[in-house]
Design an enzyme around this catalytic site. Sequence first.
Site, short mmCIF file in Angstrom:
data_model
loop_
_atom_site.label_atom_id
_atom_site.label_comp_id
_atom_site.label_asym_id
_atom_site.label_seq_id
_atom_site.Cartn_x
_atom_site.Cartn_y
_atom_site.Cartn_z
N ARG A 3 -35.49 57.49 78.31
CA ARG A 3 -36.58 57.16 77.38
C ARG A 3 -37.44 56.00 77.87
O ARG A 3 -38.53 55.77 77.34
CB ARG A 3 -36.01 56.81 76.00
CG ARG A 3 -35.29 57.96 75.32
CD ARG A 3 -34.78 57.54 73.95
NE ARG A 3 -33.94 58.57 73.36
CZ ARG A 3 -32.64 58.70 73.58
NH1 ARG A 3 -32.03 57.84 74.36
NH2 ARG A 3 -31.95 59.67 73.01
N LYS A 26 -27.91 43.02 88.80
CA LYS A 26 -28.38 44.07 89.70
C LYS A 26 -27.69 43.99 91.07
O LYS A 26 -27.41 45.01 91.70
CB LYS A 26 -29.90 43.98 89.85
CG LYS A 26 -30.66 44.45 88.61
CD LYS A 26 -30.34 45.89 88.31
CE LYS A 26 -31.13 46.45 87.15
NZ LYS A 26 -30.82 47.86 86.87
N VAL A 41 -39.26 53.89 83.52
CA VAL A 41 -38.77 54.41 84.79
C VAL A 41 -38.07 55.76 84.60
O VAL A 41 -38.36 56.73 85.31
CB VAL A 41 -37.81 53.40 85.45
CG1 VAL A 41 -37.15 54.01 86.68
CG2 VAL A 41 -38.57 52.13 85.83
N GLY A 42 -37.17 55.81 83.63
CA GLY A 42 -36.42 57.05 83.41
C GLY A 42 -37.32 58.23 83.05
O GLY A 42 -37.13 59.34 83.54
N SER A 89 -33.78 45.79 91.42
CA SER A 89 -35.03 45.08 91.19
C SER A 89 -35.27 44.13 92.37
O SER A 89 -34.32 43.64 92.99
CB SER A 89 -34.94 44.28 89.89
OG SER A 89 -35.96 43.30 89.83
N SER A 90 -36.55 43.85 92.63
CA SER A 90 -36.87 42.95 93.73
C SER A 90 -36.40 41.52 93.47
O SER A 90 -36.32 40.71 94.39
CB SER A 90 -38.38 42.94 93.99
OG SER A 90 -39.09 42.51 92.84
N CYS A 91 -36.04 41.20 92.22
CA CYS A 91 -35.59 39.84 91.91
C CYS A 91 -34.19 39.56 92.45
O CYS A 91 -33.70 38.44 92.36
CB CYS A 91 -35.63 39.57 90.41
SG CYS A 91 -34.39 40.44 89.45
N TYR A 103 -30.46 38.49 85.32
CA TYR A 103 -30.77 39.90 85.60
C TYR A 103 -30.48 40.20 87.07
O TYR A 103 -29.91 41.24 87.40
CB TYR A 103 -32.24 40.15 85.27
CG TYR A 103 -32.70 41.58 85.45
CD1 TYR A 103 -32.21 42.60 84.64
CD2 TYR A 103 -33.65 41.91 86.42
CE1 TYR A 103 -32.64 43.91 84.79
CE2 TYR A 103 -34.10 43.21 86.57
CZ TYR A 103 -33.58 44.20 85.76
OH TYR A 103 -34.02 45.49 85.91
N HIS A 137 -43.66 42.41 81.16
CA HIS A 137 -43.97 41.86 82.47
C HIS A 137 -45.46 41.52 82.54
O HIS A 137 -46.23 41.82 81.64
CB HIS A 137 -43.58 42.85 83.57
CG HIS A 137 -42.10 43.01 83.73
ND1 HIS A 137 -41.39 44.04 83.16
CD2 HIS A 137 -41.19 42.25 84.38
CE1 HIS A 137 -40.12 43.92 83.46
NE2 HIS A 137 -39.96 42.84 84.20
#
Length: 309
Positions: free
Chosen positions: A15, A141, A18-19, A108-110, A137, A180
């Site tokens: 939902r 990840k 991204v998904g 994630s890039s973080c 976060y 974001h």
Amino acid sequence: MYQLAGKRVYVAGHRGMVGSAIVRRLAQENCELLTSPREVDLREQAAVREWFAANRPDTVVVAAAKVGGILANDSYPAQFLYDNLMIEANVIDAAHRSGAQKLLFLGSSCIYPRMAPQPIPEEALLTGPLEPTNEWYAIAKIAGIKLCQAYRREYGCDFISAMPTNLYGPGDNFDLTSSHVLPALIRKAHEAKVAGAPSIEIWGSGTPRREFLHVDDLADGCIFLLKNYSGEEHINLGSGKDLPIIELAQLVCDVVGFEGQITKDTSKPDGTPRKLMSGDRIAKMGWAPRISLRAGIEDAYRAFLEQQA
């Protein structure tokens, strides 16, 4: 090459922005799409194991996560760490237990150090301190990447990981308290235009540079990796281009049609100075994004207007 045709594919988090993009892209693959109902809380191990035992997907995409911008990450550190750890651990383990053939975990890039070399290669992981405003976060990840590696080493599971850059597009979160930067700018510029306001405000100095990828490009990259990649190393997924936040704000205002001023609240944090990921590895495999930033922002603005309507 892994074939998706004829496979039962489960998208965790279908939902979300991204998904749902991955679900749209999977419609081209002649596969059977599986989604879990809302009552299956992915943070609850028993519920996840029961669902996997009953449905036994061949392929799993872990797109479910608790996400948000700097304010949300800084305000809810326990939720960002605990919820994401539970979601990924439960889904990855249940996929193994139920015999899934392939799994893709999205990070994630973080995950990369605050002062990582630019563009950031995959090898930069765990080479320095994280950005404090989103370390909760990021740690979750990183644990997901390592969990996929561990299940590959110990059980021989074909579990892979991809690290998307900053994403945007249809289905995005436009709530100013948890969104974001790009969707927040779209909403600010639109509301200022409608109200006839003289200016909009951005956080920080406007100098940090960010890279953006339209979510439909991400979805295409995910399908490419499912079909063509099997390895322990995570793979970066980005556009290969970045720009300062102030230039992003100017571009958003131009697309939205807001002609006022852009002011800066320098009391607010900037976050990581620069976050451009190296896309060399996936480029050598033969994949590249197709949607330009301006065209993508136009698409995101249309989606925002539809959502408001």
